[in-house]
Enzyme design. Structure first.
Site, PDB file in Angstrom:
ATOM      1  CB  SER A 138     157.688 -11.800  19.581  1.00 21.33           C
ATOM      2  OG  SER A 138     159.006 -11.576  19.962  1.00 21.33           O
ATOM      3  CE  LYS A 161     161.026 -11.897  17.554  1.00 23.10           C
ATOM      4  NZ  LYS A 161     161.316 -12.599  18.815  1.00 23.10           N
ATOM      5  CE1 TYR A 164     162.925  -8.482  16.522  1.00 20.68           C
ATOM      6  CE2 TYR A 164     164.135  -7.290  18.207  1.00 20.68           C
ATOM      7  CZ  TYR A 164     163.295  -8.318  17.838  1.00 20.68           C
ATOM      8  OH  TYR A 164     162.814  -9.182  18.787  1.00 20.68           O
ATOM      9  CE1 TYR A 208     158.822 -15.037  22.673  1.00 19.52           C
ATOM     10  CE2 TYR A 208     156.775 -15.140  23.890  1.00 19.52           C
ATOM     11  CZ  TYR A 208     157.668 -14.438  23.115  1.00 19.52           C
ATOM     12  OH  TYR A 208     157.409 -13.138  22.791  1.00 19.52           O
ATOM     13  CB  VAL A 235     157.232  -9.584  25.876  1.00 20.95           C
ATOM     14  CG1 VAL A 235     158.047 -10.858  25.845  1.00 20.95           C
ATOM     15  CG2 VAL A 235     157.871  -8.492  25.043  1.00 20.95           C
TER      16      VAL A 235
HETATM   17  N1  GLU Z   1     161.189  -6.370  21.512  1.00 26.42           N
HETATM   18  C1  GLU Z   1     161.330  -7.598  22.121  1.00 26.42           C
HETATM   19  C2  GLU Z   1     162.763  -8.058  22.163  1.00 26.42           C
HETATM   20  O1  GLU Z   1     163.339  -8.462  21.199  1.00 26.42           O
HETATM   21  C3  GLU Z   1     160.427  -8.625  21.548  1.00 26.42           C
HETATM   22  C4  GLU Z   1     160.246  -9.639  22.568  1.00 26.42           C
HETATM   23  C5  GLU Z   1     159.072 -10.538  22.393  1.00 26.42           C
HETATM   24  O2  GLU Z   1     157.909 -10.133  22.240  1.00 26.42           O
HETATM   25  O3  GLU Z   1     159.387 -11.729  22.454  1.00 26.42           O
HETATM   26  O4  GLU Z   1     163.356  -8.013  23.173  1.00 26.42           O
END
Ligand code: GLU
Length: 338
Positions: free
Chosen positions: A83, A86, A208, A260, A278
């Protein structure tokens, strides 16, 4: 002078004398040693490949706007950016179409919901912010529309420019994301139904899933953070990667939405714009001063790296990095006028 205050002037000293990064190395080593025995938290396991990562790895890297990178522990071990990507795709979109057009794709409000919630902001019918999955997938869709079939290649190049070296995708993690990403696919369809984009959902999801699967090291992330801290210019290559307005907005949204459901506690304890993933990475940025990157894949129940958070909080304390710490020098132009 008290030790804390002298540490607070360390970053300013490094700007004038790069050899003083040695002292920064000592501080980073102490922080690493302090938390290396902490094995709390669990690996992310909802993507099978992530559960296979050696759980006890731990690296810290600090990227400075003079191009120096200080590393300790497993700072050269590759892991998937997840993430944290992003923040950078959002900055790219802001650079390409500006904040007003970007607002038609994704908002800037904290959602208060888990990162993978399948919902939109009822007021706008758009995702709350680009740091949750709905927002990041909306950004990926818009980038796919704007950049065409080469969109991911261009995103990967941009990430490489921010890191100062070419980066690659972990194909196994990508396949694992693609095979198991049914919630993300549901989000893709929700966004398609809301007319955020008019593309086949799988084409958007491919971008993504790939952006989440880009391999970086903590040292790479520190340089990517230093690029944001250094007004969008990579301090190692001297090349402009992001525009000033895009950096400002991306950091603002990282500050309110980057951690988060732990974003509020993080803002109080650490006080820095940051994004976690994550895969176990956390990247925090201090405007004009430093990119702080930690890699430690054991996560707490919010999905944030346990040792990553502890290390960032300790470094922020030791170096006086908290945005609202009254003892900080700050980067204000007004300071020079007082
Ligand atoms: N690839 C992960 C998902 O969208 C990213 C999650 C993350 O790092 O929050 O499930």
């Amino acid at each position: 002078m008290d030790e804390t205050i002298s540490r607070r002037s360390l970053l300013a000293a490094i700007e004038s004398d790069p050899s003083s990064t040695d002292e920064l190395q000592i501080i980073a080593k102490k922080v690493h040693a302090q938390f290396s025995g902490n094995l709390n938290g669990e690996l992310a396991d909802y993507i099978p490949e992530l559960a296979k990562v050696p759980a006890n790895q731990f690296g810290i890297a600090l990227g400075l706007p003079n191009g120096r990178v200080v590393t300790v522990g497993d700072a050269q071990v590759p892991f998937t950016i997840q993430s944290i990507s992003k923040a950078f795709t959002y900055a790219l979109l802001l650079d390409m179409i500006g904040p007003d057009e970007t607002a038609k794709v994704v908002g800037v409000q904290p959602s208060g919901d888990p990162f993978n919630t399948i919902s939109l902001d009822g007021r706008t019918n758009r995702p709350f912010n680009p740091m949750v999955n709905t927002g990041a997938i909306a950004v990926a869709g818009k980038l796919r529309e704007l950049l065409g079939a080469d969109a991911f290649t261009k995103i990967l190049e941009l990430f490489g420019q921010a890191a100062g070296r070419s980066l690659a995708v972990d194909e196994k993690v990508f396949e694992s994301e693609r095979e198991t990403g049914h919630r993300n696919r549901a989000i893709g369809h929700l966004l398609r139904a809301a007319d955020v984009y008019a593309l086949p959902v799988d084409e958007v999801l491919e971008i993504y899933f790939k952006q989440c699967s880009i391999l970086v090291t903590a040292a790479d992330l520190a340089v990517m953070g230093a690029t944001l801290a250094n007004l969008g210019n990579n301090p190692m290559t001297g090349k402009r990667v992001f525009g000033l307005n895009a950096v400002r907005q991306a950091l603002s949204v990282m500050f309110t939405c980057g951690m988060y459901d732990g974003a509020g506690e993080w803002a109080c304890k650490v006080g820095l714009p940051a994004k976690s993933g994550v895969g176990g990475g956390i990247l925090a940025v201090v405007n004009r001063q430093i990119g702080v990157a930690v890699f430690s894949p054991r996560l707490d129940s919010n999905g944030n790296s346990v040792r990553g958070q502890l290390s960032c909080a300790k470094l922020a304390d030791d170096l006086g990095l908290h945005a609202f710490d009254a003892l900080n020098h700050g980067s204000s132009f007004l300071r020079g006028m007082l």
